[in-house]
Write a protein that holds these residues in place. Structure first.
Motif, PDB file in Angstrom:
ATOM      1  N   ILE A 184       8.029  -0.698   5.745  1.00  0.00           N
ATOM      2  CA  ILE A 184       6.743  -0.908   5.074  1.00  0.00           C
ATOM      3  C   ILE A 184       5.830   0.262   5.377  1.00  0.00           C
ATOM      4  CG2 ILE A 184       4.668  -2.347   5.070  1.00  0.00           C
ATOM      5  CD1 ILE A 184       6.505  -4.755   5.484  1.00  0.00           C
ATOM      6  N   ILE A 185       5.145   0.748   4.354  1.00  0.00           N
ATOM      7  CA  ILE A 185       4.217   1.858   4.498  1.00  0.00           C
ATOM      8  C   ILE A 185       2.798   1.367   4.221  1.00  0.00           C
ATOM      9  CG2 ILE A 185       4.657   2.566   2.122  1.00  0.00           C
ATOM     10  CD1 ILE A 185       4.064   5.436   2.937  1.00  0.00           C
ATOM     11  N   THR A 186       1.859   1.816   5.044  1.00  0.00           N
ATOM     12  CA  THR A 186       0.444   1.533   4.833  1.00  0.00           C
ATOM     13  C   THR A 186      -0.302   2.859   4.871  1.00  0.00           C
ATOM     14  OG1 THR A 186      -0.055   1.288   7.189  1.00  0.00           O
ATOM     15  CG2 THR A 186       0.611  -0.712   6.009  1.00  0.00           C
ATOM     16  N   PRO A 187      -1.528   2.895   4.387  1.00  0.00           N
ATOM     17  CA  PRO A 187      -2.311   4.122   4.506  1.00  0.00           C
ATOM     18  C   PRO A 187      -2.488   4.499   5.984  1.00  0.00           C
ATOM     19  CG  PRO A 187      -3.349   2.615   2.955  1.00  0.00           C
ATOM     20  CD  PRO A 187      -2.251   1.855   3.644  1.00  0.00           C
ATOM     21  N   CYS A 188      -2.457   5.796   6.273  1.00  0.00           N
ATOM     22  CA  CYS A 188      -2.690   6.260   7.634  1.00  0.00           C
ATOM     23  C   CYS A 188      -4.148   5.991   8.012  1.00  0.00           C
ATOM     24  CB  CYS A 188      -2.358   7.750   7.759  1.00  0.00           C
ATOM     25  SG  CYS A 188      -3.554   8.858   6.953  1.00  0.00           S
ATOM     26  N   GLY A 189      -4.489   6.198   9.253  1.00  0.00           N
ATOM     27  CA  GLY A 189      -5.848   5.936   9.718  1.00  0.00           C
ATOM     28  C   GLY A 189      -6.901   6.712   8.957  1.00  0.00           C
TER      29      GLY A 189
END
Length: 138
Positions: free
Chosen positions: A87-92
């Motif tokens: 799963i990929i999410t936006p980086c900080g």
């Protein structure tokens, strides 16, 4: 916001299409984003790597720029896709960039990949106690 299955399918298709525009010759990790604005329009972005690594940028700023250039003011949903299976999410940094154009408890972040939609959160869940425009009292 309640996102219909048809709209989710469109966001997924556009995010996957955006991945095809990624410039990722070093990592070979193509990321795409489909960003839904307050007017119901979809804007896409892809990551762009650079031989001088810090000079590249993520997919989310590309989509935000497209949204702004089209007259959008507020992000409502962002569907981020990578190659899978993780799963990929936006980086900080991208979470903070998205924060500039939304209310954190209203922006829906959706993770997907070529196999479909995997998970969803609000930006507030991914970036709790965030700093935003309201803190500057302008």
């Amino acid at each position: 916001m309640d996102l219909s299955q048809d709209l989710l399918d469109r966001l997924l298709a556009e995010s996957l299409r955006a991945r095809s525009f990624a410039h990722a010759p070093y990592s070979r990790y193509q990321v795409g984003v489909a960003l839904l604005d307050e007017q119901g329009r979809i804007h896409i972005g892809a990551n762009v790597e650079n031989a001088s690594y810090p000079q590249g940028w993520c997919a989310e700023p590309s989509a935000l720029t497209a949204m702004l250039m089209a007259g959008g003011k507020r992000a409502v949903a962002a569907l981020v896709t990578g190659p899978g299976p993780d799963i990929i999410t936006p980086c900080g940094g991208c979470r903070q960039k998205l924060r500039e154009f939304c209310e954190p408890d209203e922006l829906i972040i959706i993770a997907g990949d070529p196999g479909g939609i995997r998970q969803r959160w609000t930006l507030a869940e991914l970036l709790p106690h965030s700093f935003g425009p309201s803190h500057l009292n302008f």
